[in-house]
Design a protein around this motif. Structure first.
Motif, PDB file in Angstrom:
ATOM      1  N   HIS A   1       3.346  -5.338  -5.072  1.00  0.00           N
ATOM      2  CA  HIS A   1       3.148  -4.437  -3.946  1.00  0.00           C
ATOM      3  C   HIS A   1       3.248  -5.213  -2.632  1.00  0.00           C
ATOM      4  O   HIS A   1       3.966  -4.814  -1.709  1.00  0.00           O
ATOM      5  CB  HIS A   1       1.783  -3.762  -4.085  1.00  0.00           C
ATOM      6  CG  HIS A   1       1.506  -2.718  -3.074  1.00  0.00           C
ATOM      7  ND1 HIS A   1       1.623  -1.386  -3.338  1.00  0.00           N
ATOM      8  CD2 HIS A   1       1.120  -2.804  -1.784  1.00  0.00           C
ATOM      9  CE1 HIS A   1       1.317  -0.694  -2.265  1.00  0.00           C
ATOM     10  NE2 HIS A   1       1.003  -1.537  -1.304  1.00  0.00           N
ATOM     11  N   GLN A   2       2.550  -6.321  -2.527  1.00  0.00           N
ATOM     12  CA  GLN A   2       2.576  -7.139  -1.312  1.00  0.00           C
ATOM     13  C   GLN A   2       3.962  -7.712  -1.052  1.00  0.00           C
ATOM     14  O   GLN A   2       4.406  -7.775   0.098  1.00  0.00           O
ATOM     15  CB  GLN A   2       1.541  -8.254  -1.404  1.00  0.00           C
ATOM     16  CG  GLN A   2       0.122  -7.735  -1.314  1.00  0.00           C
ATOM     17  CD  GLN A   2      -0.918  -8.815  -1.568  1.00  0.00           C
ATOM     18  OE1 GLN A   2      -0.618  -9.860  -2.140  1.00  0.00           O
ATOM     19  NE2 GLN A   2      -2.143  -8.544  -1.159  1.00  0.00           N
TER      20      GLN A   2
ATOM     21  N   GLN B   1       6.807  -6.320  -1.847  1.00  0.00           N
ATOM     22  CA  GLN B   1       7.639  -5.235  -1.333  1.00  0.00           C
ATOM     23  C   GLN B   1       7.337  -4.970   0.144  1.00  0.00           C
ATOM     24  O   GLN B   1       8.236  -4.723   0.938  1.00  0.00           O
ATOM     25  CB  GLN B   1       7.453  -3.965  -2.160  1.00  0.00           C
ATOM     26  CG  GLN B   1       7.962  -4.069  -3.580  1.00  0.00           C
ATOM     27  CD  GLN B   1       9.458  -4.308  -3.659  1.00  0.00           C
ATOM     28  OE1 GLN B   1      10.233  -3.821  -2.848  1.00  0.00           O
ATOM     29  NE2 GLN B   1       9.879  -5.069  -4.645  1.00  0.00           N
ATOM     30  N   LEU B   2       6.074  -5.042   0.529  1.00  0.00           N
ATOM     31  CA  LEU B   2       5.715  -4.840   1.935  1.00  0.00           C
ATOM     32  C   LEU B   2       6.271  -5.959   2.814  1.00  0.00           C
ATOM     33  O   LEU B   2       6.752  -5.715   3.917  1.00  0.00           O
ATOM     34  CB  LEU B   2       4.198  -4.729   2.095  1.00  0.00           C
ATOM     35  CG  LEU B   2       3.567  -3.471   1.493  1.00  0.00           C
ATOM     36  CD1 LEU B   2       2.050  -3.523   1.637  1.00  0.00           C
ATOM     37  CD2 LEU B   2       4.127  -2.207   2.114  1.00  0.00           C
ATOM     38  N   ARG B   3       6.253  -7.196   2.324  1.00  0.00           N
ATOM     39  CA  ARG B   3       6.844  -8.310   3.081  1.00  0.00           C
ATOM     40  C   ARG B   3       8.344  -8.107   3.246  1.00  0.00           C
ATOM     41  O   ARG B   3       8.905  -8.384   4.310  1.00  0.00           O
ATOM     42  CB  ARG B   3       6.552  -9.645   2.383  1.00  0.00           C
ATOM     43  CG  ARG B   3       5.139 -10.142   2.592  1.00  0.00           C
ATOM     44  CD  ARG B   3       4.961 -11.589   2.157  1.00  0.00           C
ATOM     45  NE  ARG B   3       5.296 -11.825   0.762  1.00  0.00           N
ATOM     46  CZ  ARG B   3       4.452 -11.663  -0.261  1.00  0.00           C
ATOM     47  NH1 ARG B   3       3.220 -11.259  -0.039  1.00  0.00           N
ATOM     48  NH2 ARG B   3       4.828 -11.915  -1.495  1.00  0.00           N
TER      49      ARG B   3
ATOM     50  N   TYR C   1       9.052  -5.650   6.108  1.00  0.00           N
ATOM     51  CA  TYR C   1       8.998  -6.310   7.416  1.00  0.00           C
ATOM     52  C   TYR C   1      10.242  -7.159   7.646  1.00  0.00           C
ATOM     53  O   TYR C   1      10.827  -7.151   8.716  1.00  0.00           O
ATOM     54  CB  TYR C   1       7.744  -7.182   7.542  1.00  0.00           C
ATOM     55  CG  TYR C   1       6.519  -6.440   7.989  1.00  0.00           C
ATOM     56  CD1 TYR C   1       6.461  -5.827   9.243  1.00  0.00           C
ATOM     57  CD2 TYR C   1       5.403  -6.360   7.167  1.00  0.00           C
ATOM     58  CE1 TYR C   1       5.327  -5.145   9.650  1.00  0.00           C
ATOM     59  CE2 TYR C   1       4.264  -5.681   7.576  1.00  0.00           C
ATOM     60  CZ  TYR C   1       4.232  -5.083   8.820  1.00  0.00           C
ATOM     61  OH  TYR C   1       3.117  -4.414   9.220  1.00  0.00           O
TER      62      TYR C   1
ATOM     63  N   VAL D   1       6.033   0.700   7.638  1.00  0.00           N
ATOM     64  CA  VAL D   1       5.354  -0.077   6.588  1.00  0.00           C
ATOM     65  C   VAL D   1       4.139   0.688   6.073  1.00  0.00           C
ATOM     66  O   VAL D   1       3.873   0.696   4.864  1.00  0.00           O
ATOM     67  CB  VAL D   1       4.988  -1.494   7.076  1.00  0.00           C
ATOM     68  CG1 VAL D   1       4.096  -2.212   6.075  1.00  0.00           C
ATOM     69  CG2 VAL D   1       6.256  -2.303   7.309  1.00  0.00           C
TER      70      VAL D   1
ATOM     71  N   ASN E   1       3.755   1.766   2.299  1.00  0.00           N
ATOM     72  CA  ASN E   1       2.549   1.477   1.530  1.00  0.00           C
ATOM     73  C   ASN E   1       2.098   2.724   0.775  1.00  0.00           C
ATOM     74  O   ASN E   1       1.783   2.659  -0.414  1.00  0.00           O
ATOM     75  CB  ASN E   1       1.451   0.965   2.458  1.00  0.00           C
ATOM     76  CG  ASN E   1       0.253   0.452   1.705  1.00  0.00           C
ATOM     77  OD1 ASN E   1       0.388  -0.239   0.702  1.00  0.00           O
ATOM     78  ND2 ASN E   1      -0.920   0.797   2.180  1.00  0.00           N
TER      79      ASN E   1
END
Length: 94
Positions: free
Chosen positions: A6-7, A9-11, A14, A23, A27
């Motif tokens: 999950h983290q 994919q968020l990076r 960005y 973002v 999420n």
């Protein structure tokens, strides 16, 4: 989706130029597990979709839709493309 994936994919979001608001939406999509294109739910199968030429973030898709988009982009195969897919690619900045 596990927390590390999950983290990651968020990076990526960005990295590909997603805004803070996008973002936050990403999420929510990742937590809900919904592909923006086909609307199928599979929390473990979502990826950050981006234009490979420009690097521009386009959204969250399942791996299947992501591969379809990549195929259309690579082969310029618009005549065999699903109209929803083509509209999505065009709207998101092909």
């Amino acid at each position: 989706m596990d927390i590390q994936k999950h983290q990651k994919q968020l990076r990526k979001a960005y990295k590909y130029g997603a805004t803070s608001d996008q973002v936050a939406d990403i999420n929510n999509l990742l937590q809900g597990g919904t592909c923006e294109l086909c609307k199928k739910t599979d929390i473990n199968n979502l990826v950050i979709e981006h234009n490979h030429k420009t690097g521009k973030f386009r959204g969250v898709t399942c791996q299947s839709c992501n591969m379809k988009i990549a195929h259309v982009e690579k082969h310029k195969n618009y005549d065999t493309c699903n109209l929803d897919l083509l509209d999505w690619i065009t709207y998101r900045g092909y």
